[in-house]
Design an enzyme around this catalytic site. Sequence first.
Site, PDB file in Angstrom:
ATOM      1  N   VAL A  35       4.640  -9.134 -13.265  1.00  0.00           N
ATOM      2  CA  VAL A  35       3.560  -9.750 -14.048  1.00  0.00           C
ATOM      3  C   VAL A  35       3.372  -8.885 -15.292  1.00  0.00           C
ATOM      4  O   VAL A  35       3.319  -7.665 -15.218  1.00  0.00           O
ATOM      5  CB  VAL A  35       2.272  -9.830 -13.207  1.00  0.00           C
ATOM      6  CG1 VAL A  35       1.063 -10.140 -14.079  1.00  0.00           C
ATOM      7  CG2 VAL A  35       2.429 -10.886 -12.138  1.00  0.00           C
ATOM      8  N   PHE A  81     -12.898   8.107  12.991  1.00  0.00           N
ATOM      9  CA  PHE A  81     -11.880   8.439  11.984  1.00  0.00           C
ATOM     10  C   PHE A  81     -11.003   7.211  11.682  1.00  0.00           C
ATOM     11  O   PHE A  81     -10.469   6.594  12.599  1.00  0.00           O
ATOM     12  CB  PHE A  81     -11.028   9.583  12.568  1.00  0.00           C
ATOM     13  CG  PHE A  81      -9.850   9.975  11.714  1.00  0.00           C
ATOM     14  CD1 PHE A  81     -10.027  10.493  10.436  1.00  0.00           C
ATOM     15  CD2 PHE A  81      -8.550   9.833  12.204  1.00  0.00           C
ATOM     16  CE1 PHE A  81      -8.933  10.864   9.668  1.00  0.00           C
ATOM     17  CE2 PHE A  81      -7.451  10.208  11.441  1.00  0.00           C
ATOM     18  CZ  PHE A  81      -7.650  10.722  10.160  1.00  0.00           C
ATOM     19  N   GLN A  82     -10.896   6.869  10.422  1.00  0.00           N
ATOM     20  CA  GLN A  82     -10.065   5.763   9.922  1.00  0.00           C
ATOM     21  C   GLN A  82     -10.535   4.375  10.362  1.00  0.00           C
ATOM     22  O   GLN A  82      -9.788   3.407  10.254  1.00  0.00           O
ATOM     23  CB  GLN A  82      -8.597   5.944  10.319  1.00  0.00           C
ATOM     24  CG  GLN A  82      -7.957   7.189   9.695  1.00  0.00           C
ATOM     25  CD  GLN A  82      -6.463   7.271   9.936  1.00  0.00           C
ATOM     26  OE1 GLN A  82      -5.998   6.910  11.005  1.00  0.00           O
ATOM     27  NE2 GLN A  82      -5.725   7.758   8.951  1.00  0.00           N
ATOM     28  N   GLU A 138       2.481   0.588   1.896  1.00  0.00           N
ATOM     29  CA  GLU A 138       2.343  -0.650   2.664  1.00  0.00           C
ATOM     30  C   GLU A 138       2.267  -1.885   1.762  1.00  0.00           C
ATOM     31  O   GLU A 138       2.674  -2.977   2.158  1.00  0.00           O
ATOM     32  CB  GLU A 138       1.108  -0.593   3.571  1.00  0.00           C
ATOM     33  CG  GLU A 138       1.193   0.418   4.719  1.00  0.00           C
ATOM     34  CD  GLU A 138       0.821   1.837   4.313  1.00  0.00           C
ATOM     35  OE1 GLU A 138       0.592   2.093   3.112  1.00  0.00           O
ATOM     36  OE2 GLU A 138       0.758   2.706   5.212  1.00  0.00           O
ATOM     37  N   PHE A 175       1.395  -6.901 -22.211  1.00  0.00           N
ATOM     38  CA  PHE A 175       0.803  -8.225 -22.013  1.00  0.00           C
ATOM     39  C   PHE A 175      -0.709  -8.172 -22.252  1.00  0.00           C
ATOM     40  O   PHE A 175      -1.293  -9.067 -22.857  1.00  0.00           O
ATOM     41  CB  PHE A 175       1.111  -8.712 -20.594  1.00  0.00           C
ATOM     42  CG  PHE A 175       0.837 -10.167 -20.381  1.00  0.00           C
ATOM     43  CD1 PHE A 175       1.753 -11.118 -20.799  1.00  0.00           C
ATOM     44  CD2 PHE A 175      -0.333 -10.596 -19.771  1.00  0.00           C
ATOM     45  CE1 PHE A 175       1.509 -12.470 -20.611  1.00  0.00           C
ATOM     46  CE2 PHE A 175      -0.585 -11.942 -19.573  1.00  0.00           C
ATOM     47  CZ  PHE A 175       0.337 -12.884 -19.989  1.00  0.00           C
TER      48      PHE A 175
END
Length: 574
Positions: A382, A112-113, A50, A467
């Site tokens: 990034v 649940f959830q 997602e 980085f």
Amino acid sequence: MAKRVADLIVDVLAEAGVRRIYGVSGDSLNGITDSIRATKKLDWIHLRHEETAAFAAGAEAHLTGGLAVCAGSCGPGNLHLINGLYDCHRSRVPVLAIAAQIPSDEMGSGYFQETHPEHLFAQCSHYCELVSQPEQMPRVLEIAMQTAISRRGVAVIAIPGDIALRDAVVQGPRLHFHDSKASVCPSDDEIALLAKMLNDSKRTTILAGAGCAGAHKELIDLAGRLKAPIVHAMRGKEFVEYDNPFDVGMTGLLGFSSGYHAMMNCDTLLMLGTDFPYQQFYPKDAKIVQVDLRGEQIGRRTRVDLGLVGDVKSTLAALNPQLKGKRNDTHLSATLKHYSEARKDLDELATDQPGDGPIHPQYVAKLLDELATEDAVFSCDVGTPTIWAARYLRMNGKRRLLGSFTHGSMANALPQAIGSQVSYPGRQVISMSGDGGLDMLMGDLLSLAQLDLPVKLIVFNNSSLAFVELEMKAAGILDFGTDLKNPNFAKMAEAAGILGLRAETPEQVRPMLVQALSHDGPVLMEAIVSRQELSMPPSITVDQIKGFSLFMIKAVLDGRGSEIIDLAKVNLRL
Ligand SMILES: Cc1cc2nc3c(=O)[nH]c(=O)nc-3n(C[C@H](O)[C@H](O)[C@H](O)COP(=O)(O)OP(=O)(O)OC[C@H]3O[C@@H](n4cnc5c(N)ncnc54)[C@H](O)[C@@H]3O)c2cc1C
Ligand SMILES: Cc1ncc(C[n+]2csc(CCOP(=O)(O)OP(=O)(O)O)c2C)c(N)n1
Ligand SMILES: [Mg+2]
């Protein structure tokens, strides 16, 4: 058959010009996905994570300027959207997130959830509401959409799966969405005051940001009248840098020394549509003027002598005719000269070196710039890919550049490339991915094959979180926790049904890039690039030098002397 709330949602979105929803399906989203399937009014862009869906929707919104939509099922499903939504919100792109919720009669029981999306997303949205009965629809949805569009950012509706399956009360959309093009101009008195300040100034520098989109002509006219160099902030690059004889590069840690000095040596700094965040790069003694569409942005980053609320285009259209007199161009010509020297130095770092390597990442980026199409869309992760994109990609008014520039999240490039390619199937879309960035949302590599998206995924494989390593060195601490033991990404891509290419020597880079960019389908090309490629700030501060020598001492004490030699080999090659 009676229309369900889910059908109404699809109707309202389609009617408003939305073409698709990015997401991962799930029980509580069944009503909506089923309506998409049955009505064929929207496409369902089926992804693996997602977070990818939210970044992809953000990329679509950035490129088109219009509303884009993503969705997640209840609990963990929509929770996964959150990092991508933060990015969209902070980049001010209009995105609607549909967060499905657990059955309404279970809410509050720790079912649940169970989560509370209206709390979770409160910080990364302008509007975030729960739909608890059919009568609220489509009004709540329309308010969410209108808010995302007009305030530019994220809006979220949380809707329990059972409510989406109930009969709709209102049968159709009640609002027409209009993308307001209202112009905002400071008052005549304010424009006159600004004109006087600029007429009195001898060395004006313009700092131009993303708010200059659509005002290129006015901006160039202004710089010509003022004989002022134009420095850009990163998000302004795609709108400011091209066809610009006043361009002196970017400032900031990743910028050009010329951009830095143009700002530090001016007597008046004119900030136009920018929120360039780094305080230490603003001049201390110059007069500072800031023009921004949003009053609350004024003075956030530096002290400001004159702050005006206005859009750049209208403000400059009113201002430019009032800028009078012949001006001395000493400041402009000195900064332009400095820019061409800085440009030359950076270009010299981007050459190939025949033999066994190393491949310099700059070389890959420069070739990408050379070989990409006129209207290519680039996204950069990034990490060091952001540096290479900032320094080596040339914009031209048609090319676009996406990154996670404000939120600064890793793993943005592949998801943004997905959203770009889905919304512009005919354009060349190039993801400049870090190896760490690719690893992080790697599941959606599979989406390229499944959705047959011809994204050109270029991986800067330096076997590290380079980085961060650079930051650790600059801070005088030993790098730690930055190694990446990578697979052969090209073989992995092949296993996923994607063309996989791997360049290990400089000679291989050009032919492989040509092959990758002309391939009629998804491709992953990794380049094994040198790990310790310094990207020094335009002006190295005493503190930073201190940091580096400290690293050297610690590394020697730590018995890692060979690494210093590596570092020297890579960077002392000029
Ligand atoms: C690893 C990394 C390193 C980075 N290093 C650098 C660096 O060295 N240099 C650099 O520049 N950036 C750098 N960035 C990006 C940086 O964090 C900022 O995102 C960027 O500088 C902001 O660019 P901007 O001011 O153009 O855009 P924004 O932050 O989006 O600001 C735009 C401003 O314009 C206003 N606006 C919008 N529309 C209008 C309009 N029509 N008229 C008037 N105002 C308007 C908005 O209200 C906003 O205030 C880096 C990012 C990353 C991830
Ligand atoms: C989600 C997230 N986690 C951690 C960070 C901190 N961080 C910034 S850049 C970076 C390394 C990126 O590595 P890679 O993608 O391999 O790019 P490189 O710098 O090596 O080219 C990390 C860990 C971040 N910005 N975002
Ligand atoms: Mg890396």
